[in-house]
Design a protein around this motif. Structure first.
Motif, PDB file in Angstrom:
ATOM      1  N   ARG A  48       8.650  89.958 -30.712  1.00  0.00           N
ATOM      2  CA  ARG A  48      10.119  89.961 -30.776  1.00  0.00           C
ATOM      3  C   ARG A  48      10.773  89.722 -29.423  1.00  0.00           C
ATOM      4  N   PHE A  49      10.196  90.283 -28.349  1.00  0.00           N
ATOM      5  CA  PHE A  49      10.921  90.275 -27.071  1.00  0.00           C
ATOM      6  C   PHE A  49      10.215  89.545 -25.933  1.00  0.00           C
ATOM      7  N   CYS A  50       8.901  89.616 -25.884  1.00  0.00           N
ATOM      8  CA  CYS A  50       8.210  89.136 -24.685  1.00  0.00           C
ATOM      9  C   CYS A  50       7.680  87.721 -24.874  1.00  0.00           C
ATOM     10  N   ALA A  59       9.418  80.337 -16.455  1.00  0.00           N
ATOM     11  CA  ALA A  59       9.962  80.878 -15.202  1.00  0.00           C
ATOM     12  C   ALA A  59       8.915  81.634 -14.388  1.00  0.00           C
ATOM     13  N   GLY A  60       7.644  81.209 -14.510  1.00  0.00           N
ATOM     14  CA  GLY A  60       6.588  81.853 -13.727  1.00  0.00           C
ATOM     15  C   GLY A  60       6.045  83.120 -14.360  1.00  0.00           C
ATOM     16  N   ALA A  61       6.373  83.370 -15.608  1.00  0.00           N
ATOM     17  CA  ALA A  61       5.831  84.545 -16.292  1.00  0.00           C
ATOM     18  C   ALA A  61       4.320  84.354 -16.489  1.00  0.00           C
ATOM     19  N   PRO A  62       3.547  85.402 -16.233  1.00  0.00           N
ATOM     20  CA  PRO A  62       2.111  85.296 -16.515  1.00  0.00           C
ATOM     21  C   PRO A  62       1.896  85.038 -18.006  1.00  0.00           C
ATOM     22  N   LEU A  80       2.272 100.904 -12.385  1.00  0.00           N
ATOM     23  CA  LEU A  80       3.159  99.993 -11.665  1.00  0.00           C
ATOM     24  C   LEU A  80       3.647  98.887 -12.603  1.00  0.00           C
ATOM     25  N   LEU A  81       2.794  98.435 -13.473  1.00  0.00           N
ATOM     26  CA  LEU A  81       3.221  97.411 -14.440  1.00  0.00           C
ATOM     27  C   LEU A  81       4.347  97.963 -15.315  1.00  0.00           C
ATOM     28  N   LEU A  82       4.196  99.213 -15.722  1.00  0.00           N
ATOM     29  CA  LEU A  82       5.236  99.837 -16.545  1.00  0.00           C
ATOM     30  C   LEU A  82       6.538  99.960 -15.744  1.00  0.00           C
ATOM     31  N   ALA A  83       6.427 100.427 -14.501  1.00  0.00           N
ATOM     32  CA  ALA A  83       7.619 100.584 -13.667  1.00  0.00           C
ATOM     33  C   ALA A  83       8.302  99.234 -13.468  1.00  0.00           C
ATOM     34  N   ASN A  84       7.514  98.192 -13.198  1.00  0.00           N
ATOM     35  CA  ASN A  84       8.095  96.866 -12.972  1.00  0.00           C
ATOM     36  C   ASN A  84       8.710  96.292 -14.244  1.00  0.00           C
ATOM     37  N   THR A  85       8.127  96.634 -15.377  1.00  0.00           N
ATOM     38  CA  THR A  85       8.697  96.163 -16.637  1.00  0.00           C
ATOM     39  C   THR A  85      10.046  96.837 -16.876  1.00  0.00           C
ATOM     40  N   GLY A  92      12.869  86.405 -12.369  1.00  0.00           N
ATOM     41  CA  GLY A  92      12.456  85.921 -13.686  1.00  0.00           C
ATOM     42  C   GLY A  92      12.311  86.961 -14.771  1.00  0.00           C
ATOM     43  N   MET A  93      11.819  88.140 -14.379  1.00  0.00           N
ATOM     44  CA  MET A  93      11.488  89.150 -15.399  1.00  0.00           C
ATOM     45  C   MET A  93      12.651  90.123 -15.567  1.00  0.00           C
ATOM     46  N   PRO A  94      13.292  90.084 -16.737  1.00  0.00           N
ATOM     47  CA  PRO A  94      14.449  90.955 -16.953  1.00  0.00           C
ATOM     48  C   PRO A  94      14.033  92.412 -17.158  1.00  0.00           C
ATOM     49  N   ALA A  95      14.922  93.342 -16.803  1.00  0.00           N
ATOM     50  CA  ALA A  95      14.652  94.756 -17.015  1.00  0.00           C
ATOM     51  C   ALA A  95      14.315  95.011 -18.477  1.00  0.00           C
ATOM     52  N   MET A  96      13.319  95.821 -18.706  1.00  0.00           N
ATOM     53  CA  MET A  96      12.843  96.182 -20.054  1.00  0.00           C
ATOM     54  C   MET A  96      12.316  94.957 -20.817  1.00  0.00           C
ATOM     55  N   GLY A  97      12.119  93.849 -20.144  1.00  0.00           N
ATOM     56  CA  GLY A  97      11.679  92.638 -20.841  1.00  0.00           C
ATOM     57  C   GLY A  97      12.651  92.257 -21.947  1.00  0.00           C
ATOM     58  N   LEU A  98      13.904  92.646 -21.763  1.00  0.00           N
ATOM     59  CA  LEU A  98      15.006  92.415 -22.716  1.00  0.00           C
ATOM     60  C   LEU A  98      14.951  93.327 -23.937  1.00  0.00           C
ATOM     61  N   CYS A  99      13.958  94.198 -24.002  1.00  0.00           N
ATOM     62  CA  CYS A  99      13.876  95.116 -25.151  1.00  0.00           C
ATOM     63  C   CYS A  99      14.545  96.428 -24.768  1.00  0.00           C
ATOM     64  N   ASN A 100      15.872  96.449 -24.825  1.00  0.00           N
ATOM     65  CA  ASN A 100      16.601  97.634 -24.383  1.00  0.00           C
ATOM     66  C   ASN A 100      16.424  98.817 -25.330  1.00  0.00           C
ATOM     67  N   VAL A 110       3.107  97.600 -25.528  1.00  0.00           N
ATOM     68  CA  VAL A 110       3.193  96.138 -25.452  1.00  0.00           C
ATOM     69  C   VAL A 110       2.538  95.619 -24.175  1.00  0.00           C
ATOM     70  N   ILE A 111       2.630  96.383 -23.097  1.00  0.00           N
ATOM     71  CA  ILE A 111       1.937  95.972 -21.866  1.00  0.00           C
ATOM     72  C   ILE A 111       0.434  96.013 -22.118  1.00  0.00           C
ATOM     73  N   ASP A 112      -0.013  97.057 -22.781  1.00  0.00           N
ATOM     74  CA  ASP A 112      -1.443  97.159 -23.098  1.00  0.00           C
ATOM     75  C   ASP A 112      -1.899  95.982 -23.958  1.00  0.00           C
ATOM     76  N   PHE A 113      -1.054  95.589 -24.892  1.00  0.00           N
ATOM     77  CA  PHE A 113      -1.364  94.443 -25.758  1.00  0.00           C
ATOM     78  C   PHE A 113      -1.549  93.176 -24.915  1.00  0.00           C
ATOM     79  N   MET A 114      -0.649  92.975 -23.959  1.00  0.00           N
ATOM     80  CA  MET A 114      -0.721  91.783 -23.110  1.00  0.00           C
ATOM     81  C   MET A 114      -1.914  91.865 -22.162  1.00  0.00           C
ATOM     82  N   VAL A 115      -2.158  93.051 -21.612  1.00  0.00           N
ATOM     83  CA  VAL A 115      -3.279  93.226 -20.679  1.00  0.00           C
ATOM     84  C   VAL A 115      -4.607  93.003 -21.412  1.00  0.00           C
TER      85      VAL A 115
END
Ligand code: HEC
Length: 125
Positions: A48-50, A59-62, A80-85, A92-100, A110-115
């Motif tokens: 839905r969001f990422c 925009a350089g997103a991994p 740190l990945l969570l904090a940066n998300t 390029g990377m919006p706060a909360m990955g746009l999932c407010n 979702v970070i775990d899913f991507m990792v």
């Protein structure tokens, strides 16, 4: 008369083939259903969001599943990945990955899913 018998035989053969094929299909469907039941809890949020940026590497997103692009990020550690998300990374990377509406747990999932998708051999978990 013979033609009718032959055509019936052909029909029976075709039907048998269809039945055999359907048999295989049932097995495959069972497998697919099993897979979706075991879907990762972060998958829906990702889709839905990422997805919009991370699937194609906008925009350089991994990119999703790109082990090379993710390796230096994974090395930062999940906190740190969570904090940066949460805060985003300018530009390029919006706060909360746009999932407010995401909770912290949603983001962890979702970070775990991507990792995981970018980890070539399944990790320690
Ligand atoms: C508008 C595009 C966009 C969206 C939407 C987006 N991202 Fe990103 N994301 C980026 C970009 C660009 C980077 C690379 C930022 C950089 O390193 O400069 C990035 C980097 C990341 C990183 C690596 C952070 C780090 O410390 O290296 C994580 C984790 C991440 N995104 C998670 C997510 C999650 C989770 C979502 C969905 C909830 C999401 N992103 C949605 C563009 C996006």
């Amino acid at each position: 008369m013979i033609r009718i018998i032959v055509s019936r035989l052909v029909r029976v053969a075709a039907l048998t083939a269809v039945l055999v094929f359907t048999g295989c299909g049932d097995g495959a469907t069972g497998g697919a259903a099993g897979e979706s039941a075991a879907a990762h809890p972060g998958e829906q949020t990702y889709n839905r969001f990422c997805f919009s940026c991370h699937q194609g590497g906008i925009a350089g997103a991994p990119r999703f599943g790109d082990a090379e692009a993710w390796a230096p990020r994974i090395a930062k550690g999940s906190e740190l990945l969570l904090a940066n998300t949460k805060t985003g990374i300018t530009p390029g990377m919006p706060a909360m990955g746009l999932c407010n509406s995401c909770t912290e747990q949603d983001l962890i999932d979702v970070i775990d899913f991507m990792v995981q998708a970018a980890t070539p051999v399944s990790g320690p978990q």
